[in-house]
Design a protein around this motif. Structure first.
Motif, PDB file in Angstrom:
ATOM      1  N   PHE A  92      42.488  51.694   8.627  1.00  0.00           N
ATOM      2  CA  PHE A  92      42.397  53.157   8.666  1.00  0.00           C
ATOM      3  C   PHE A  92      43.748  53.821   8.426  1.00  0.00           C
ATOM      4  CE2 PHE A  92      38.391  53.160  11.579  1.00  0.00           C
ATOM      5  CZ  PHE A  92      37.632  52.796  10.482  1.00  0.00           C
ATOM      6  N   SER A  93      44.800  53.263   9.013  1.00  0.00           N
ATOM      7  CA  SER A  93      46.125  53.869   8.826  1.00  0.00           C
ATOM      8  C   SER A  93      46.601  53.712   7.390  1.00  0.00           C
ATOM      9  CB  SER A  93      47.134  53.238   9.791  1.00  0.00           C
ATOM     10  OG  SER A  93      47.345  51.869   9.483  1.00  0.00           O
ATOM     11  N   LEU A  94      46.319  52.557   6.790  1.00  0.00           N
ATOM     12  CA  LEU A  94      46.775  52.298   5.425  1.00  0.00           C
ATOM     13  C   LEU A  94      46.097  53.220   4.417  1.00  0.00           C
ATOM     14  CD1 LEU A  94      48.633  50.468   3.772  1.00  0.00           C
ATOM     15  CD2 LEU A  94      46.731  48.881   3.504  1.00  0.00           C
ATOM     16  N   LYS A  95      44.916  53.691   4.741  1.00  0.00           N
ATOM     17  CA  LYS A  95      44.218  54.602   3.835  1.00  0.00           C
ATOM     18  C   LYS A  95      44.944  55.940   3.728  1.00  0.00           C
ATOM     19  CE  LYS A  95      39.807  56.882   2.964  1.00  0.00           C
ATOM     20  NZ  LYS A  95      39.839  56.510   1.526  1.00  0.00           N
ATOM     21  N   TYR A  96      45.572  56.368   4.826  1.00  0.00           N
ATOM     22  CA  TYR A  96      46.182  57.698   4.868  1.00  0.00           C
ATOM     23  C   TYR A  96      47.702  57.691   4.705  1.00  0.00           C
ATOM     24  CZ  TYR A  96      41.634  59.083   6.768  1.00  0.00           C
ATOM     25  OH  TYR A  96      40.287  59.303   6.953  1.00  0.00           O
ATOM     26  N   ILE A  97      48.359  56.574   5.001  1.00  0.00           N
ATOM     27  CA  ILE A  97      49.825  56.519   4.980  1.00  0.00           C
ATOM     28  C   ILE A  97      50.285  55.599   3.862  1.00  0.00           C
ATOM     29  CG2 ILE A  97      51.893  56.099   6.360  1.00  0.00           C
ATOM     30  CD1 ILE A  97      50.241  56.293   8.862  1.00  0.00           C
ATOM     31  N   ASN A  98      51.390  55.958   3.219  1.00  0.00           N
ATOM     32  CA  ASN A  98      51.894  55.114   2.134  1.00  0.00           C
ATOM     33  C   ASN A  98      52.449  53.803   2.678  1.00  0.00           C
ATOM     34  OD1 ASN A  98      55.029  55.235   2.288  1.00  0.00           O
ATOM     35  ND2 ASN A  98      54.444  57.400   2.451  1.00  0.00           N
ATOM     36  N   VAL A  99      52.504  52.798   1.819  1.00  0.00           N
ATOM     37  CA  VAL A  99      52.865  51.436   2.218  1.00  0.00           C
ATOM     38  C   VAL A  99      54.253  51.371   2.851  1.00  0.00           C
ATOM     39  CG1 VAL A  99      53.353  49.111   1.349  1.00  0.00           C
ATOM     40  CG2 VAL A  99      51.375  50.375   0.487  1.00  0.00           C
ATOM     41  N   ALA A 100      55.215  52.083   2.299  1.00  0.00           N
ATOM     42  CA  ALA A 100      56.582  52.034   2.824  1.00  0.00           C
ATOM     43  C   ALA A 100      56.653  52.548   4.252  1.00  0.00           C
ATOM     44  CB  ALA A 100      57.515  52.844   1.921  1.00  0.00           C
ATOM     45  N   MET A 101      55.975  53.660   4.531  1.00  0.00           N
ATOM     46  CA  MET A 101      56.003  54.220   5.879  1.00  0.00           C
ATOM     47  C   MET A 101      55.221  53.344   6.856  1.00  0.00           C
ATOM     48  SD  MET A 101      58.000  56.647   6.377  1.00  0.00           S
ATOM     49  CE  MET A 101      57.446  56.748   8.088  1.00  0.00           C
ATOM     50  N   VAL A 102      54.126  52.749   6.395  1.00  0.00           N
ATOM     51  CA  VAL A 102      53.388  51.826   7.264  1.00  0.00           C
ATOM     52  C   VAL A 102      54.298  50.671   7.682  1.00  0.00           C
ATOM     53  CG1 VAL A 102      51.564  50.072   7.287  1.00  0.00           C
ATOM     54  CG2 VAL A 102      51.065  52.362   6.463  1.00  0.00           C
ATOM     55  N   THR A 103      55.066  50.151   6.719  1.00  0.00           N
ATOM     56  CA  THR A 103      55.972  49.037   7.003  1.00  0.00           C
ATOM     57  C   THR A 103      57.012  49.417   8.043  1.00  0.00           C
ATOM     58  OG1 THR A 103      55.695  48.244   4.734  1.00  0.00           O
ATOM     59  CG2 THR A 103      57.566  47.397   5.961  1.00  0.00           C
ATOM     60  N   VAL A 104      57.562  50.625   7.936  1.00  0.00           N
ATOM     61  CA  VAL A 104      58.577  51.077   8.891  1.00  0.00           C
ATOM     62  C   VAL A 104      57.950  51.369  10.255  1.00  0.00           C
ATOM     63  CG1 VAL A 104      60.209  52.930   9.423  1.00  0.00           C
ATOM     64  CG2 VAL A 104      60.108  51.979   7.113  1.00  0.00           C
ATOM     65  N   LEU A 105      56.803  52.042  10.263  1.00  0.00           N
ATOM     66  CA  LEU A 105      56.160  52.401  11.531  1.00  0.00           C
ATOM     67  C   LEU A 105      55.701  51.173  12.311  1.00  0.00           C
ATOM     68  CD1 LEU A 105      54.051  55.479  10.331  1.00  0.00           C
ATOM     69  CD2 LEU A 105      56.130  55.522  11.737  1.00  0.00           C
ATOM     70  N   LYS A 106      55.368  50.116  11.606  1.00  0.00           N
ATOM     71  CA  LYS A 106      54.941  48.891  12.284  1.00  0.00           C
ATOM     72  C   LYS A 106      56.053  48.279  13.128  1.00  0.00           C
ATOM     73  CE  LYS A 106      51.189  47.385   9.220  1.00  0.00           C
ATOM     74  NZ  LYS A 106      50.158  47.213  10.251  1.00  0.00           N
ATOM     75  N   ASN A 107      57.300  48.665  12.860  1.00  0.00           N
ATOM     76  CA  ASN A 107      58.414  48.172  13.672  1.00  0.00           C
ATOM     77  C   ASN A 107      58.275  48.588  15.129  1.00  0.00           C
ATOM     78  OD1 ASN A 107      59.792  46.821  11.619  1.00  0.00           O
ATOM     79  ND2 ASN A 107      60.987  48.621  11.044  1.00  0.00           N
ATOM     80  N   VAL A 108      57.558  49.684  15.367  1.00  0.00           N
ATOM     81  CA  VAL A 108      57.370  50.145  16.740  1.00  0.00           C
ATOM     82  C   VAL A 108      56.648  49.083  17.567  1.00  0.00           C
ATOM     83  CG1 VAL A 108      56.302  51.950  18.172  1.00  0.00           C
ATOM     84  CG2 VAL A 108      57.370  52.552  15.999  1.00  0.00           C
ATOM     85  N   THR A 109      55.854  48.252  16.910  1.00  0.00           N
ATOM     86  CA  THR A 109      55.167  47.168  17.613  1.00  0.00           C
ATOM     87  C   THR A 109      56.158  46.262  18.325  1.00  0.00           C
ATOM     88  OG1 THR A 109      53.368  47.168  16.003  1.00  0.00           O
ATOM     89  CG2 THR A 109      53.636  45.182  17.326  1.00  0.00           C
ATOM     90  N   TYR A 125      48.774  58.753  11.117  1.00  0.00           N
ATOM     91  CA  TYR A 125      49.793  58.390  12.094  1.00  0.00           C
ATOM     92  C   TYR A 125      49.169  58.040  13.448  1.00  0.00           C
ATOM     93  CZ  TYR A 125      54.007  59.290   9.364  1.00  0.00           C
ATOM     94  OH  TYR A 125      55.027  59.207   8.449  1.00  0.00           O
ATOM     95  N   ILE A 126      48.072  58.693  13.799  1.00  0.00           N
ATOM     96  CA  ILE A 126      47.373  58.367  15.043  1.00  0.00           C
ATOM     97  C   ILE A 126      46.808  56.947  14.972  1.00  0.00           C
ATOM     98  CG2 ILE A 126      45.364  58.913  16.477  1.00  0.00           C
ATOM     99  CD1 ILE A 126      45.834  61.858  15.795  1.00  0.00           C
ATOM    100  N   TRP A 127      46.173  56.626  13.840  1.00  0.00           N
ATOM    101  CA  TRP A 127      45.643  55.276  13.663  1.00  0.00           C
ATOM    102  C   TRP A 127      46.761  54.242  13.690  1.00  0.00           C
ATOM    103  CZ3 TRP A 127      41.001  54.205  14.793  1.00  0.00           C
ATOM    104  CH2 TRP A 127      39.931  55.040  14.453  1.00  0.00           C
ATOM    105  N   GLN A 128      47.915  54.580  13.106  1.00  0.00           N
ATOM    106  CA  GLN A 128      49.028  53.636  13.088  1.00  0.00           C
ATOM    107  C   GLN A 128      49.597  53.428  14.487  1.00  0.00           C
ATOM    108  OE1 GLN A 128      50.141  51.670  10.486  1.00  0.00           O
ATOM    109  NE2 GLN A 128      51.160  50.739  12.250  1.00  0.00           N
ATOM    110  N   ALA A 129      49.652  54.488  15.284  1.00  0.00           N
ATOM    111  CA  ALA A 129      50.119  54.353  16.671  1.00  0.00           C
ATOM    112  C   ALA A 129      49.190  53.425  17.457  1.00  0.00           C
ATOM    113  CB  ALA A 129      50.194  55.722  17.330  1.00  0.00           C
ATOM    114  N   LEU A 130      47.878  53.589  17.258  1.00  0.00           N
ATOM    115  CA  LEU A 130      46.917  52.696  17.910  1.00  0.00           C
ATOM    116  C   LEU A 130      47.084  51.264  17.423  1.00  0.00           C
ATOM    117  CD1 LEU A 130      43.675  54.904  17.841  1.00  0.00           C
ATOM    118  CD2 LEU A 130      45.007  54.250  19.864  1.00  0.00           C
ATOM    119  N   ASN A 131      47.370  51.121  16.134  1.00  0.00           N
ATOM    120  CA  ASN A 131      47.557  49.784  15.571  1.00  0.00           C
ATOM    121  C   ASN A 131      48.763  49.084  16.188  1.00  0.00           C
ATOM    122  OD1 ASN A 131      49.131  48.235  13.042  1.00  0.00           O
ATOM    123  ND2 ASN A 131      46.981  47.687  13.317  1.00  0.00           N
ATOM    124  N   CYS A 132      49.852  49.815  16.363  1.00  0.00           N
ATOM    125  CA  CYS A 132      51.049  49.233  16.979  1.00  0.00           C
ATOM    126  C   CYS A 132      50.751  48.761  18.399  1.00  0.00           C
ATOM    127  CB  CYS A 132      52.192  50.244  16.994  1.00  0.00           C
ATOM    128  SG  CYS A 132      52.866  50.636  15.357  1.00  0.00           S
TER     129      CYS A 132
END
Length: 403
Positions: free
Chosen positions: A184-201, A247-254
């Motif tokens: 879900f997060s990858l559908k809305y966020i570009n690949v580069a930002m997904v890669t950086v945001l995943k660091n929060v994990t 970004y909400i989906w990415q936060a949940l993913n982390c």
């Protein structure tokens, strides 16, 4: 996001083991790269270290055996051309091993990058609005391939007993949630930002280890984690294609990815005890995770009402769409195999740093291929986050070497 290996697994998507050992952050990082790898932390699976060291012992014994064999031939054929020819052939063996390391590294990088890019293409390029269905199909491909390899004796897996299923089910629920939120997060966020945001994990995992397992990290690790937080925040506020839902989906993913890593540590020892061999290898985890995810995924397809969309969308009538989605399933599984292959051919340090550096070309490719609007500020934030990931990998390796 890829096949499941969380990592064998694990790419993956990342800071990893020293001397053949993975820390829990490393297991999560393997997943971060879209890699459904199941490379496990040293507390989770003690089998990986012996495999790595064992391989090196075998190589060492093989080379020493080759040396003694050469010496015998010298005694028997001293002064003969045959002796020189055999010696020359022996000397090329290390070169062959070096090429294996290079080939395995390229295979790992290509498969891990391709997995995320293909998923992004399916979700955004085709505008496919059934991420759960995509996950279920990819997992089904993984189950079929692993089952076929097991039937033909290429790999071995533990039988899926009811006791093992009961122990593993909580882990699998988190695993499914991790994959779905990643889609879900990858559908809305570009690949580069997904890669950086995943660091929060990594930050969440480190905090979880500190409070749940009383594990202490040194100052360089916490500094790297702090830099990751700064890069994620600065990247978000400068993201020209910012999407709140993504970004909400990415936060949940982390959160779920960190939970998966931490829960895996607690469950792994219990899971090993209910298997027939007392072990749980990476192939068994791939089969276990993906098999258990199918009924849960099918249930969620109905809960999120993806059935109506699948019935109406013309994409399912396009052969090319099926080719792309099927290839994504194979790529996910390829991450598991190539990550193990690369780790066994090199070592923990090389594997860890390559996993972190691999995010840089992935981010660049994501921006160029999908024509992502960006600014100098956002590009610098992304670069800063990627370098923070490399710094984190080196800090973790230094910390492990001192422990």
């Amino acid at each position: 996001m890829g096949s499941r290996v969380v990592p064998l697994g694990m790419p993956l998507n990342s800071p990893d083991r020293l001397l053949g050992r993975l820390d829990s952050e490393d297991a999560s990082n393997l997943v971060l790269n879209g890699e459904r790898t199941v490379l496990i932390s040293r507390e989770q699976n003690g089998d990986l270290s012996p495999v790595t060291s064992g391989r090196r012992d075998v190589v060492s014994r093989s080379l020493s055996g080759a040396k003694s064999f050469c010496d015998d031939e010298m005694d028997l054929e001293d002064g003969k051309v045959e002796k020189d020819r055999v010696k020359t052939l022996r000397c090329y063996r290390p070169i062959k091993l070096h090429n294996q390391a290079l080939l395995s590294g390229l295979a790992y990088c290509i498969s891990s990058c391709s997995m995320i890019l293909v998923n992004k293409f399916v979700l955004s390029g085709y505008d496919f609005n059934a991420g759960i269905s995509l996950m279920v199909y990819q997992n089904l491909v993984s189950v079929l391939v692993v089952s076929i390899l097991r039937i033909f004796g290429v790999i071995s897996t533990e039988p899926l007993t009811w006791k093992l299923v009961k122990v593993w089910f909580p882990v699998n629920v988190i695993f499914v949630g991790m994959l779905i939120t990643s889609m879900f997060s990858l559908k809305y966020i570009n690949v580069a930002m997904v890669t950086v945001l995943k660091n929060v994990t990594n930050v969440i995992t480190a905090l979880g280890e500190t409070y749940l397992f009383m594990k202490h990290h040194d100052k360089k690790v916490w500094t790297a984690l702090f830099l990751m937080i700064i890069s994620a925040f600065s990247g978000g506020i400068t993201d020209l294609s910012f999407h709140a839902i993504g970004y909400i989906w990415q936060a949940l993913n982390c959160f779920l990815t960190a939970s998966y890593s931490l829960t895996l540590r607690r469950v792994m020892d219990t899971a090993k005890q209910v298997t027939k061999s007392g072990k749980l290898n990476e192939f068994s985890m791939v089969l276990l995770n993906n098999t258990l995810s199918l009924p849960l995924g099918l249930l969620l397809i109905f809960v999120f009402n993806e059935v109506d969309y699948l019935y109406k969308t013309p994409l399912l009538k396009m052969p090319m769409f099926w080719l792309v989605t099927t290839s994504s399933g194979f790529l996910g599984l390829a991450i598991s195999f190539t990550s193990m292959w690369f780790l066994h051919q090199t070592g923990a340090t090389t594997y860890s740093l390559v996993g972190s550096l691999n995010k840089i070309p992935l981010s660049i490719a994501g921006i160029l291929l999908f024509k992502v609007p960006t600014s100098l500020e956002n590009s610098l934030s992304i670069l800063f986050g990627l370098l923070a990931g490399v710094f984190f990998a080196k800090a973790k390796l230094r910390e492990l070497s001192q422990s």
